[in-house]
Design a protein around this motif. Sequence first.
Motif, PDB file in Angstrom:
ATOM      1  N   LEU A 132       0.825  -1.209   0.000  1.00 13.58           N
ATOM      2  CA  LEU A 132       0.000   0.000   0.000  1.00 13.58           C
ATOM      3  C   LEU A 132       0.862   1.263   0.000  1.00 13.58           C
ATOM      4  N   ALA A 133       1.936   1.235   0.799  1.00  8.11           N
ATOM      5  CA  ALA A 133       2.793   2.428   0.902  1.00  8.11           C
ATOM      6  C   ALA A 133       3.390   2.774  -0.462  1.00  8.11           C
ATOM      7  N   ASP A 134       3.726   1.749  -1.235  1.00 16.24           N
ATOM      8  CA  ASP A 134       4.320   2.013  -2.557  1.00 16.24           C
ATOM      9  C   ASP A 134       3.275   2.568  -3.527  1.00 16.24           C
ATOM     10  N   ILE A 135       2.048   2.047  -3.408  1.00 18.88           N
ATOM     11  CA  ILE A 135       0.964   2.592  -4.248  1.00 18.88           C
ATOM     12  C   ILE A 135       0.795   4.075  -3.917  1.00 18.88           C
ATOM     13  N   LYS A 136       0.789   4.378  -2.625  1.00 20.00           N
ATOM     14  CA  LYS A 136       0.614   5.780  -2.217  1.00 20.00           C
ATOM     15  C   LYS A 136       1.757   6.644  -2.747  1.00 20.00           C
ATOM     16  N   ASN A 137       2.944   6.029  -2.880  1.00 23.13           N
ATOM     17  CA  ASN A 137       4.093   6.785  -3.396  1.00 23.13           C
ATOM     18  C   ASN A 137       4.141   6.836  -4.918  1.00 23.13           C
ATOM     19  N   GLY A 138       3.126   6.306  -5.556  1.00 21.63           N
ATOM     20  CA  GLY A 138       3.063   6.467  -7.016  1.00 21.63           C
ATOM     21  C   GLY A 138       3.365   5.216  -7.813  1.00 21.63           C
TER      22      GLY A 138
ATOM     23  N   GLY B  37     -14.599   8.527   0.788  1.00 22.57           N
ATOM     24  CA  GLY B  37     -15.436   8.198   1.937  1.00 22.57           C
ATOM     25  C   GLY B  37     -16.542   9.232   2.093  1.00 22.57           C
ATOM     26  N   ASN B  38     -17.353   9.063   3.099  1.00 22.43           N
ATOM     27  CA  ASN B  38     -18.538   9.910   3.225  1.00 22.43           C
ATOM     28  C   ASN B  38     -18.247  11.363   3.572  1.00 22.43           C
ATOM     29  N   ASN B  39     -17.001  11.655   3.950  1.00 23.09           N
ATOM     30  CA  ASN B  39     -16.653  13.062   4.179  1.00 23.09           C
ATOM     31  C   ASN B  39     -15.838  13.627   3.032  1.00 23.09           C
ATOM     32  N   GLY B  40     -15.776  12.866   1.970  1.00 22.12           N
ATOM     33  CA  GLY B  40     -15.040  13.347   0.804  1.00 22.12           C
ATOM     34  C   GLY B  40     -13.554  13.097   0.894  1.00 22.12           C
ATOM     35  N   GLU B  41     -13.132  12.290   1.870  1.00 25.40           N
ATOM     36  CA  GLU B  41     -11.698  11.990   1.977  1.00 25.40           C
ATOM     37  C   GLU B  41     -11.362  10.821   1.061  1.00 25.40           C
ATOM     38  N   TYR B  42     -10.200  10.875   0.433  1.00 25.56           N
ATOM     39  CA  TYR B  42      -9.831   9.814  -0.509  1.00 25.56           C
ATOM     40  C   TYR B  42      -9.195   8.671   0.269  1.00 25.56           C
ATOM     41  N   LEU B  43      -9.728   7.475   0.100  1.00 28.17           N
ATOM     42  CA  LEU B  43      -9.275   6.327   0.873  1.00 28.17           C
ATOM     43  C   LEU B  43      -8.606   5.299  -0.033  1.00 28.17           C
ATOM     44  N   LEU B  44      -7.436   4.889   0.358  1.00 28.88           N
ATOM     45  CA  LEU B  44      -6.766   3.793  -0.350  1.00 28.88           C
ATOM     46  C   LEU B  44      -6.613   2.675   0.661  1.00 28.88           C
ATOM     47  N   GLU B  45      -7.118   1.512   0.330  1.00 31.20           N
ATOM     48  CA  GLU B  45      -7.092   0.428   1.312  1.00 31.20           C
ATOM     49  C   GLU B  45      -6.389  -0.794   0.744  1.00 31.20           C
ATOM     50  N   LYS B  46      -5.872  -1.600   1.666  1.00 30.03           N
ATOM     51  CA  LYS B  46      -5.282  -2.879   1.256  1.00 30.03           C
ATOM     52  C   LYS B  46      -6.387  -3.815   0.775  1.00 30.03           C
ATOM     53  N   GLY B  47      -6.011  -4.814   0.012  1.00 25.79           N
ATOM     54  CA  GLY B  47      -7.014  -5.812  -0.369  1.00 25.79           C
ATOM     55  C   GLY B  47      -6.804  -6.329  -1.769  1.00 25.79           C
ATOM     56  N   GLU B  48      -7.749  -7.187  -2.172  1.00 31.12           N
ATOM     57  CA  GLU B  48      -7.688  -7.803  -3.510  1.00 31.12           C
ATOM     58  C   GLU B  48      -8.533  -7.025  -4.503  1.00 31.12           C
TER      59      GLU B  48
END
Length: 717
Positions: free
Chosen positions: A612-618, A686-697
């Motif tokens: 996930l950290a690498d995805i967040k880093n681009g 999410g419901n407050n307009g925050e962008y969420l990146l989550e682990k998973g398949e």
Amino acid sequence: MYKEFDKRVDEILAKLTLKQKIGQLNQIQQPLNVEQAELVKKWIKEGLVGSIIQAGTSTAGNDGQDGVRVDEFNEFQRIAVEESDSGIPLIFGRDVIHGHHTVMPIPLAGAAAFNPEITEKAYRCVAKEAAADNIHWTFSPMMDICTDPRWGRMVEGVGEDPYLASRVAEATIKGFQGDDLSDENSLAACAKHYLGYGFSEGGRDYHRTEISDYTLYNKVLPPFRASVAAGVATVMSSFNDINGQPVTSSKKYLTDILRGKLGFEGFVVTDWATVSRLVNQGVCENVRDSAKAAINAGVDMDMVSKTFMNELESLVLSGEVSEDIIDEAVRRVLRIKIAKGLFERPYCAEREIDMQEHIAVSREFAAESMVLLKNNGVLPLKNEGTVALAGPMLRAKRELLGTWVLDGKADIAPSFLEAFSSVAGENIKIITDKGSTVLDDSLAPFYNSDVIVLALGESHEVTGEARSVADISISKSQVELAKWAKSLGKKTVGVLFCGRPLALSEIEPYLDGILCAWHCGTETATAAAEILFGDRVPCGKTPVTFPRCTGQIPIYYNSTVAITGVCSYYGQAAERSYCDMLGTPLYPFGFGLSYTKFNISAISCNKTEIPLADIKNGESFVFSVDVANVGEFDGKETVQLYIHDKISSIMRPVRELKGFKKVLIKKGETANIEFNIGKTHLGFYGNNGEYLLEKGEFDIFVGGNCLTNNKITVKVI
Ligand code: NOJ
């Protein structure tokens, strides 16, 4: 991006009186007679006007309108620049929605092209033509996501998908505004209708909307986010309320989200008289309150209600509205007037426009937009034999242009009969219905034809603003016509000229081929005829689901699963959705046939998992497929990538479009297509307009429409 003009803006602002400032926030309607024109001139001289909309009525898109009045508007401008104390030029707006003199496909059809390049090119032509007619600013593109084809205004939008809508928005804005907004051939664009108007309840125009935060942030807002990032100069606040809060009086939508979260720096204009209509909506007692509510919420310019003109000064003097708020609104308007180059070039100079070039672009765009829905081998037509032509749209011209055509020329648009006759080679004999609209003896010669082509569909009069329908089924008489044609034992083709996905279940069994040609503008008929004869290979894909019947509405591809774990759209337990109808669509999102055949290989991927950290880093996944053209024609395929986030903190759609590429592949050749999928694709709001990146398949699908089963699974760990 527009804040870069603020030094100059502040110098101008410092010299303005309160009255003059408020004048900049007032857009008036074009005068309809000599007396009104005199009054308008007086107001301009007194500095009470910032803009004029070149429209005579609120539903200009469907009303007959006067043509543009270039000289009269130059005169209004002269008074503003040379005779008013502030000398600030006016900005002239007009609804140049999908064409000016040359008409391009209705926006819904344009989205079916899945082709940002041709979209940008087309809207560049539109901008050039309109700018030459003293128009500075257009109220387009419309970005309303819509899943209800009863709503007449679906025609003006981009269909049901936010990713496609975002790409179309960027291309359209780039076409209108060019690389330089101050260029004399550019128009300032307006992203509308902000926000949620496409969810008008029951498809009834102007009605309320109820939109969850999830839908708002993940479906409704993305095209506006893309528009702002693409530098759209203006945004229009919509008629509707969201969950009981009219957008035009909502600080949440106009200031906190639009300026705060999206970073918009241009100005907000309301829709037609929307400020004073806050009284109708029951949130303001009188127009004075409505002016206060709108300006405090973040509206900058009042379209035609004159409420700002009449009420704002006294609201400031009484301390109910702060002058800082007025200054900020004026600042935003001036930014765009400066960016548009109006101070340097306020007048419209006469110039020649090469319409032929624009007509050629219109034909290419139309051909890219048409969707072949069915083909039992009848198409392309053979270049010999007898073709019989009938149907209610056979001689139509104006209808083919579509709604919202204020300056389009119907006389230069060939009818289907004319276009078909000129595209058909000399070896083809054409017989027609001789103008009959009923099944009568005049159709007897049809017994001698080899194939029957029916020009079907709906009029532009049942699409557009305040033109919703309760039933989207193709009319009964057209079903009867197709049934009769089929009963002759002839191959029968239906060409559909329409502004929405019509329900075709009743007619489909009688047609061997169906080409959805939409209302594609000036060159609709010629592009359709060229496709029928194989001079062009169809390559459009529908940007909206075709329901089987009206009762299936809303039906859209990016829905979530039912509690049973199935989604009927994809054929799972489809018979359980209704007792009297399947849950599958007639034609799914992204669907469109070609005359050639494409084989898409299994998906390969550079990695099966990424932290996930690498995805967040681009870092991103790279998915690739080989697309082989194994048919008999050169052709274009739109390869589409969908994702499904399998486990998530909020239920996620079964499929979501996250990439597409339209490629021309010669027959016998193979193209390799790659998609980079990373942080902007894998997360959600999410419901407050925050962008969420989550682990998973994530299941990744790549294919020719949303139903593809070509899948690979990757993990974000
Ligand atoms: C009302 C429509 O909703 C909007 O789209 C249009 O731009 C304005 N009228 C101005 O004509």
